[in-house]
Design a protein around this motif. Structure first.
Motif: not given
Length: 400
Positions: A12, A15, A380-384, A393
Motif C-alpha cells: 500500500d 500504491v 484491473g489494478s494499476l501497475d505502480w 504507473t
C-alpha cells in the motif's frame, strides 16, 4: 527515536504513500527510516523543513562526502545531480548557456504537431464500429512517446533508439536488481560515447548535444568528455521520465475527480492550474535524489549526524496541511505557489519549463480530441512504479 521500517507498510505504501506520510508528519517532520533492502536514511516529510533542506549547503549531493563512488558515477560520470558548488555552478552555467528559455519555446510548434500525430494514432486504433468504446494505454500511446521524441530531437539523438532508452531508463528509476542497474548504465555509457564521437566528426549542428560540445564559458572553460557524457545522460533520462509521469498523473487524477475535470472543460483557462495541482498533489517525483550531511544538521528539531543519507519527501511536503490547507483534496483552482515538485534552491529542475510546455500542449490536445476519455474500468489494478523516487504507473488504460 527508533528506526521506522517502511517495509511494514506493505504494498500500500507504493500504491498510496500519502496517508503514511501524514501519520509520520503527525509525529514530527523528520524520521530515520529503513527500506526493506536495508537502506537506511533520514526522511523529511514536512514542507517548511523540506524546502529548507533542499537549499542547505550542508546537505551535499556528491557521494564522496560519505566515501562512496556509486556505479552511476563510475560508468557515466559526475552530473548536476551529483555535484556541489563550485563544480555544480560551473556545470550548470555551461548547460544553461545552451539550454535556454528561447530554445525551449522554439519547440512549441514541434510539440503541437507531435501531440496531434499521437492523437491521430490513438483515434485510429483498431476496433469494430459496433464496440461501445475504443481503448489505449495512455502511457504507451501518448505520455511516453511525446517527451522521449522531444528530448531525442532536442539533443540530436536518433528517435528510433528510444526503445533502448526506455529499457535502460526503467532500470535506472526503478531497478530490478544491482545487475540490471549496472547493465543499464553500461548500455547508456557506451551508446553516448559513440554518439558524442559521431557528433564531433559531423561538425557543428543546431541540436543541443552539438551545442554542448561547442559550449564555452567566458573564461574558455568547457565540458570535458566524461562531463559531456554525464550531461547528455541526465538530460535524456530526466528530460522524459518526469514528463511521462506528469502527463499520465494529471490525466489519471482528472479522470478520478470528475468534478475537477468538468470545471476544466468548462473553463480551459484552468489548465495550468490542473498541471500545477497535479505537481503538488501527486507529482512525478516522490522524493528528491539523495543528499549527505557534511556535519551535524538540525532539521525540524531533529539532529541528523554527519555523513548520513537524507531524502527530502517532495510529495510528502506538498501534502503538508501547514502549507496547503485540506491537502488531500485535488483542486485545480488551488493556489499551489511554493510546491516542491521541481525542487528548490541550487538544484531546482533545469527542465521545468520544458516539462510544463509539453504537459500543457499534450493535455490540451487530449481534452480537445477525446471529450469522452475515461479510465478503463475493465483494466484491473494499476501497475505502480516501485521505490520512492518516481511516482506514477507503468501503464494507464483508458477508453473513449
Amino acid at each position: 527515536m527508533s528506526v521506522i521500517e517502511l517495509g511494514e507498510y506493505g504494498a500500500d505504501f507504493t500504491v498510496n504513500p500519502y496517508p503514511h506520510y501524514a501519520r509520520l508528519r503527525a509525529r514530527g517532520p523528520v524520521h530515520e527510516v529503513r527500506m526493506p533492502d536495508g537502506f537506511q536514511f533520514w526522511l523529511v516529510v514536512g514542507h517548511e523543513e523540506g524546502r529548507a533542506a533542499l537549499a542547505d549547503p550542508r546537505l551535499a549531493k556528491s557521494p564522496s562526502v560519505v566515501g562512496v563512488r556509486p556505479p552511476e558515477e563510475e560508468l557515466i560520470g559526475v552530473h548536476l545531480l551529483s555535484a556541489d558548488a563550485p563544480d555544480h555552478t560551473r556545470l550548470r552555467r555551461l548547460v544553461t548557456g545552451v539550454f535556454t528559455g528561447r530554445r525551449v519555446e522554439s519547440l512549441r510548434p514541434r510539440v503541437e504537431r507531435l501531440t496531434h500525430e499521437l492523437a491521430d494514432a490513438m483515434e485510429g486504433v483498431e476496433g469494430a464500429a459496433t464496440e461501445p468504446a475504443r481503448r489505449a494505454d495512455l502511457v504507451d500511446a501518448f505520455a511516453f512517446p511525446l517527451p522521449i521524441t522531444v528530448i531525442c530531437e532536442l539533443l540530436g539523438v536518433p528517435v528510433e533508439d528510444r526503445d533502448s532508452f526506455r529499457a535502460w531508463s526503467s532500470q535506472l528509476v526503478a531497478p530490478t536488481d544491482e545487475r540490471g542497474l549496472v547493465g543499464a548504465l553500461e548500455g547508456f555509457a557506451a551508446y553516448l560515447d559513440a554518439l558524442i564521437e559521431d557528433k564531433r566528426a559531423a561538425g557543428p549542428s543546431d541540436d543541443l548535444l552539438s551545442g554542448l560540445l561547442a559550449a564555452r564559458a567566458e573564461d574558455g572553460d568547457r565540458l570535458s568528455g566524461p562531463e559531456l557524457r554525464a550531461m547528455a545522460y541526465l538530460l535524456l533520462v530526466a528530460g522524459h521520465e518526469t514528463t511521462v509521469n506528469l502527463i499520465s498523473n494529471t490525466v489519471r487524477n482528472l479522470l478520478a475527480h470528475p468534478d475537477q475535470l468538468a470545471a476544466l472543460r468548462a473553463d480551459p483557462a484552468l489548465l495550468d492550474g490542473a498541471i500545477e495541482e497535479t505537481l503538488r498533489y501527486d507529482g512525478p517525483v516522490e522524493t528528491a535524489t539523495i543528499r549527505f550531511t557534511t556535519e551535524p544538521v538540525v532539521i525540524g528539531g531533529t539532529v541528523i549526524p554527519a555523513r548520513q543519507n537524507v531524502l527530502v519527501g517532495l510529495g510528502a511536503g506538498d501534502r503538508d496541511p501547514d502549507r496547503f490547507p485540506d491537502p488531500d483534496r485535488f483542486d485545480v483552482r488551488r493556489d499551489t505557489r511554493g510546491h516542491l515538485a521541481f525542487g528548490h534552491g541550487l538544484h531546482y529542475c533545469l527542465g521545468a519549463p520544458l516539462a510544463r510546455l509539453e504537459a500543457r500542449i499534450g493535455l490540451r490536445t487530449l481534452l480537445d480530441r477525446f471529450p469522452g476519455l475515461e479510465l478503463d474500468p475493465d483494466s484491473g489494478s494499476l501497475d505502480w512504479l516501485p521505490g520512492m523516487l518516481m511516482r506514477g504507473t507503468r501503464h494507464l488504460p483508458v477508453r473513449w
